[in-house]
Design a protein around this motif. Structure first.
Motif, PDB file in Angstrom:
ATOM      1  N   GLN A  69       0.757  -1.291   0.119  1.00 52.64           N
ATOM      2  CA  GLN A  69      -0.016   0.124   0.042  1.00 52.64           C
ATOM      3  C   GLN A  69       0.621   1.200   0.022  1.00 52.64           C
ATOM      4  OE1 GLN A  69      -3.325  -0.150  -0.520  1.00 52.64           O
ATOM      5  NE2 GLN A  69      -3.156  -2.279  -0.546  1.00 52.64           N
ATOM      6  N   LEU A  70       1.965   1.243   0.400  1.00 49.37           N
ATOM      7  CA  LEU A  70       2.879   2.195   0.454  1.00 49.37           C
ATOM      8  C   LEU A  70       3.736   2.585  -0.869  1.00 49.37           C
ATOM      9  CD1 LEU A  70       4.701   1.676   3.761  1.00 49.37           C
ATOM     10  CD2 LEU A  70       2.568   2.928   3.409  1.00 49.37           C
ATOM     11  N   VAL A  71       3.581   1.637  -1.714  1.00 49.00           N
ATOM     12  CA  VAL A  71       4.360   1.754  -2.911  1.00 49.00           C
ATOM     13  C   VAL A  71       3.627   2.811  -4.122  1.00 49.00           C
ATOM     14  CG1 VAL A  71       5.094   0.762  -5.219  1.00 49.00           C
ATOM     15  CG2 VAL A  71       5.098  -0.748  -2.915  1.00 49.00           C
ATOM     16  N   GLY A  72       4.510   3.973  -4.302  1.00 51.84           N
ATOM     17  CA  GLY A  72       4.164   4.762  -5.152  1.00 51.84           C
ATOM     18  C   GLY A  72       2.941   5.883  -4.420  1.00 51.84           C
ATOM     19  N   LEU A  73       2.752   5.772  -3.116  1.00 48.99           N
ATOM     20  CA  LEU A  73       1.628   6.394  -2.346  1.00 48.99           C
ATOM     21  C   LEU A  73       2.026   7.682  -2.307  1.00 48.99           C
ATOM     22  CD1 LEU A  73      -1.062   6.194  -0.795  1.00 48.99           C
ATOM     23  CD2 LEU A  73       0.151   5.742   1.091  1.00 48.99           C
ATOM     24  N   SER A  74       1.119   8.695  -2.633  1.00 47.97           N
ATOM     25  CA  SER A  74       1.480  10.265  -2.532  1.00 47.97           C
ATOM     26  C   SER A  74       0.935  10.485  -1.108  1.00 47.97           C
ATOM     27  CB  SER A  74       0.895  10.951  -3.702  1.00 47.97           C
ATOM     28  OG  SER A  74       0.797  12.246  -3.311  1.00 47.97           O
ATOM     29  N   THR A  75       1.580  11.551  -0.370  1.00 43.66           N
ATOM     30  CA  THR A  75       1.290  12.220   0.565  1.00 43.66           C
ATOM     31  C   THR A  75       0.099  12.802   0.493  1.00 43.66           C
ATOM     32  OG1 THR A  75       2.630  13.586   0.632  1.00 43.66           O
ATOM     33  CG2 THR A  75       3.459  11.793   1.744  1.00 43.66           C
ATOM     34  N   SER A  76      -0.315  13.595  -0.602  1.00 43.23           N
ATOM     35  CA  SER A  76      -1.448  14.287  -0.949  1.00 43.23           C
ATOM     36  C   SER A  76      -2.876  13.576  -1.208  1.00 43.23           C
ATOM     37  CB  SER A  76      -1.204  15.034  -2.209  1.00 43.23           C
ATOM     38  OG  SER A  76      -1.128  14.502  -3.241  1.00 43.23           O
ATOM     39  N   PHE A  80      -3.257   8.110   2.207  1.00 44.55           N
ATOM     40  CA  PHE A  80      -2.161   8.465   2.808  1.00 44.55           C
ATOM     41  C   PHE A  80      -2.637   8.400   4.459  1.00 44.55           C
ATOM     42  CE2 PHE A  80       0.762  11.458   5.171  1.00 44.55           C
ATOM     43  CZ  PHE A  80       1.987  10.607   5.052  1.00 44.55           C
ATOM     44  N   GLN A  81      -3.443   9.365   4.716  1.00 39.84           N
ATOM     45  CA  GLN A  81      -4.096   9.136   6.174  1.00 39.84           C
ATOM     46  C   GLN A  81      -4.414   7.794   6.721  1.00 39.84           C
ATOM     47  OE1 GLN A  81      -3.554  11.848   8.156  1.00 39.84           O
ATOM     48  NE2 GLN A  81      -2.538  12.784   6.537  1.00 39.84           N
ATOM     49  N   ARG A  82      -5.281   7.109   5.804  1.00 38.76           N
ATOM     50  CA  ARG A  82      -5.754   5.948   6.289  1.00 38.76           C
ATOM     51  C   ARG A  82      -4.458   4.834   6.546  1.00 38.76           C
ATOM     52  NH1 ARG A  82      -9.676   1.815   5.451  1.00 38.76           N
ATOM     53  NH2 ARG A  82      -9.119  -0.106   4.455  1.00 38.76           N
ATOM     54  N   GLU A  83      -3.444   5.032   5.955  1.00 39.78           N
ATOM     55  CA  GLU A  83      -2.362   4.127   6.185  1.00 39.78           C
ATOM     56  C   GLU A  83      -1.579   4.356   7.213  1.00 39.78           C
ATOM     57  OE1 GLU A  83      -1.622   1.171   4.432  1.00 39.78           O
ATOM     58  OE2 GLU A  83      -3.541   1.723   3.282  1.00 39.78           O
ATOM     59  N   LYS A  84      -1.409   5.751   7.533  1.00 44.61           N
ATOM     60  CA  LYS A  84      -1.042   6.111   8.931  1.00 44.61           C
ATOM     61  C   LYS A  84      -1.582   5.613  10.006  1.00 44.61           C
ATOM     62  CE  LYS A  84       0.657  10.167   9.633  1.00 44.61           C
ATOM     63  NZ  LYS A  84       0.937  11.636   9.801  1.00 44.61           N
ATOM     64  N   GLY A  85      -2.953   5.567   9.824  1.00 43.84           N
ATOM     65  CA  GLY A  85      -3.779   4.858  11.021  1.00 43.84           C
ATOM     66  C   GLY A  85      -3.366   3.352  11.231  1.00 43.84           C
ATOM     67  N   PHE A  86      -3.150   2.763  10.351  1.00 43.05           N
ATOM     68  CA  PHE A  86      -2.912   1.331  10.262  1.00 43.05           C
ATOM     69  C   PHE A  86      -1.509   0.845  10.359  1.00 43.05           C
ATOM     70  CE2 PHE A  86      -7.051   1.004   8.160  1.00 43.05           C
ATOM     71  CZ  PHE A  86      -7.619  -0.036   8.949  1.00 43.05           C
ATOM     72  N   SER A  87      -0.389   2.050  10.201  1.00 45.01           N
ATOM     73  CA  SER A  87       0.943   1.687  10.280  1.00 45.01           C
ATOM     74  C   SER A  87       1.429   1.521  11.863  1.00 45.01           C
ATOM     75  CB  SER A  87       1.803   2.795   9.804  1.00 45.01           C
ATOM     76  OG  SER A  87       3.180   2.730   9.640  1.00 45.01           O
ATOM     77  N   LEU A  91       4.725   7.192   9.530  1.00 46.72           N
ATOM     78  CA  LEU A  91       4.899   7.446   7.811  1.00 46.72           C
ATOM     79  C   LEU A  91       4.919   8.920   7.899  1.00 46.72           C
ATOM     80  CD1 LEU A  91       2.080   5.101   6.454  1.00 46.72           C
ATOM     81  CD2 LEU A  91       4.706   4.642   6.743  1.00 46.72           C
ATOM     82  N   VAL A  92       6.073   9.531   7.252  1.00 47.83           N
ATOM     83  CA  VAL A  92       6.254  11.008   6.973  1.00 47.83           C
ATOM     84  C   VAL A  92       6.178  11.390   5.454  1.00 47.83           C
ATOM     85  CG1 VAL A  92       7.390  11.149   9.161  1.00 47.83           C
ATOM     86  CG2 VAL A  92       8.693  10.449   7.279  1.00 47.83           C
ATOM     87  N   PRO A  93       6.196  12.396   5.210  1.00 42.84           N
ATOM     88  CA  PRO A  93       6.187  12.986   3.740  1.00 42.84           C
ATOM     89  C   PRO A  93       7.736  13.132   3.243  1.00 42.84           C
ATOM     90  CG  PRO A  93       5.418  14.696   5.011  1.00 42.84           C
ATOM     91  CD  PRO A  93       5.420  13.548   5.725  1.00 42.84           C
ATOM     92  N   ASP A  97       6.795  14.483  -2.152  1.00 46.45           N
ATOM     93  CA  ASP A  97       5.540  14.255  -1.967  1.00 46.45           C
ATOM     94  C   ASP A  97       5.045  12.793  -1.923  1.00 46.45           C
ATOM     95  OD1 ASP A  97       2.870  14.911  -1.432  1.00 46.45           O
ATOM     96  OD2 ASP A  97       2.118  14.838  -3.271  1.00 46.45           O
ATOM     97  N   VAL A  98       6.267  11.806  -1.568  1.00 47.46           N
ATOM     98  CA  VAL A  98       5.979  10.377  -1.421  1.00 47.46           C
ATOM     99  C   VAL A  98       6.359   9.961   0.039  1.00 47.46           C
ATOM    100  CG1 VAL A  98       6.987   8.238  -2.083  1.00 47.46           C
ATOM    101  CG2 VAL A  98       6.984  10.034  -3.964  1.00 47.46           C
ATOM    102  N   ALA A  99       5.099   8.947   0.329  1.00 48.36           N
ATOM    103  CA  ALA A  99       5.138   8.617   1.740  1.00 48.36           C
ATOM    104  C   ALA A  99       6.376   7.724   1.818  1.00 48.36           C
ATOM    105  CB  ALA A  99       3.796   7.785   2.228  1.00 48.36           C
ATOM    106  N   VAL A 100       7.014   7.979   3.142  1.00 53.58           N
ATOM    107  CA  VAL A 100       8.255   6.985   3.437  1.00 53.58           C
ATOM    108  C   VAL A 100       8.026   6.770   5.009  1.00 53.58           C
ATOM    109  CG1 VAL A 100       9.855   8.193   1.791  1.00 53.58           C
ATOM    110  CG2 VAL A 100       9.711   9.064   4.112  1.00 53.58           C
TER     111      VAL A 100
END
Length: 325
Positions: A69-76, A80-87, A91-93, A97-100
């Protein structure tokens, strides 16, 4: 030279090769047919797959879950916010503008993109296949959700290159499901096509597709996907119920404010969900959850069905929408 098929799943990945006239799923180093899509870092090494899963609770700050889900995921992106909740980790930008993922690796703060993390996993997948086939695998086909855009699909190809693999094709997992069905029903199919509806409730998303299948062809007629309804959302519905029970027992202790406790509860909910698929009653047991005190709660299947009814309604709506089209 072997070509490996990689079902790059959010929770687990499955590897397969064509040999002996059929499709063989390749077992990993612990003889499992599925390898966790997880990477964990510590002061000495990086751990992949099953090794990473065993370290999750004790090393959650440096463990990266849901790598696909993080591959190529843009922080915009709203996802992204959904993945932060499950991480488990932060997860930071990044500057582009790519999630790392932000972790502590070899004693220092490090940042890894989804492409780099996927590349690490693909290297492991390559080693697994090489050992099983006793050959040097250099080509692969990877499945992705149908809602992946061109940027994310390109990122998957880049991740394969990191592992020394040439990605021949990135295909929708809905197409892979339809082809698998056609192969399994090869002796029953005729030249007269039949229309089949496939429902795939994955860990992070749900997909519905309708395909026209005959002896010689597979044609996808319509596909719908919802990246916000999946197995982990079912787990989260149960987690919310347990949160209330835990707050009541432990005087307002909120697991959402304690990452380690939250991960333990989520792992327990996933296990109970699977048990309830076969029996009407299961029990959540968590030792020393809060200040050394244990927590235990029986869960009935009927309660779980009530909790997840809104999620199932959304999946039913996708099915009806596909049929209407």
């Amino acid at each position: 030279m072997s070509v490996v098929g990689i079902d790059f799943g959010t929770l687990n990945s499955v590897l397969a090769v064509i040999r002996r006239g059929g499709v063989d799923v390749v077992c990993n180093e612990v003889s499992d047919r599925a390898t966790p899509s997880m990477v964990s870092f510590d002061s000495k090494r990086r751990n992949l797959g099953d090794a990473a899963r065993t370290l999750l609770v004790g090393n959650f700050r440096n463990s990266v879950l849901n790598v696909p889900q993080l591959v190529g995921l843009s922080t915009s992106s709203p996802l992204f916010q959904r993945e932060k909740g499950f991480s488990a980790c932060e997860l930071v930008p990044s500057v582009d503008d790519v999630a790392v993922a932000q972790v502590n690796y070899l004693g220092k703060e490090s940042h890894f993109s989804g492409v780099e993390l996927a590349g690490m996993l693909f290297k492991k997948f390559k080693r697994i296949v090489d050992a099983d086939c006793k050959s040097d695998c250099r080509q692969c086909v990877v499945t992705v959700p149908p809602y992946f855009d061109a940027k994310q699909r390109g990122a998957i190809i880049d991740a394969a290159k990191i592992a020394g693999l040439t990605c021949l094709r990135v295909i929708n997992d809905t197409l892979a499901i339809a082809v698998c069905y056609a192969m399994s029903k090869a002796l029953e199919l005729t030249d007269e096509p039949k229309v089949v509806c496939f429902v795939d409730i994955g860990y992070a998303s749900s997909k519905v597709c309708i395909a026209k299948i005959s002896r010689s062809a597979v044609e996808i007629l319509v596909t719908e996907a919802d990246p916000t309804v999946g197995g982990r959302d079912i787990d989260e519905a149960l987690t919310g119920h347990l949160r209330e029970a835990i707050m009541k027992k432990f005087g307002g202790f909120d697991i959402y404010q304690n990452k380690k406790a939250l991960i333990r509860v989520r792992v327990a909910c996933e296990r109970v969900k699977k048990i309830l698929s076969g029996v009407p009653l299961a029990k959540v047991d968590l030792d020393a959850l809060v200040d050394g005190e244990d927590f235990s709660l029986p869960i009935e299947r009927s309660l779980l069905e009530t909790l997840i009814a809104p999620l199932l309604d959304r999946i039913k709506a996708m099915i009806h929408s596909c049929i209407a089209k």
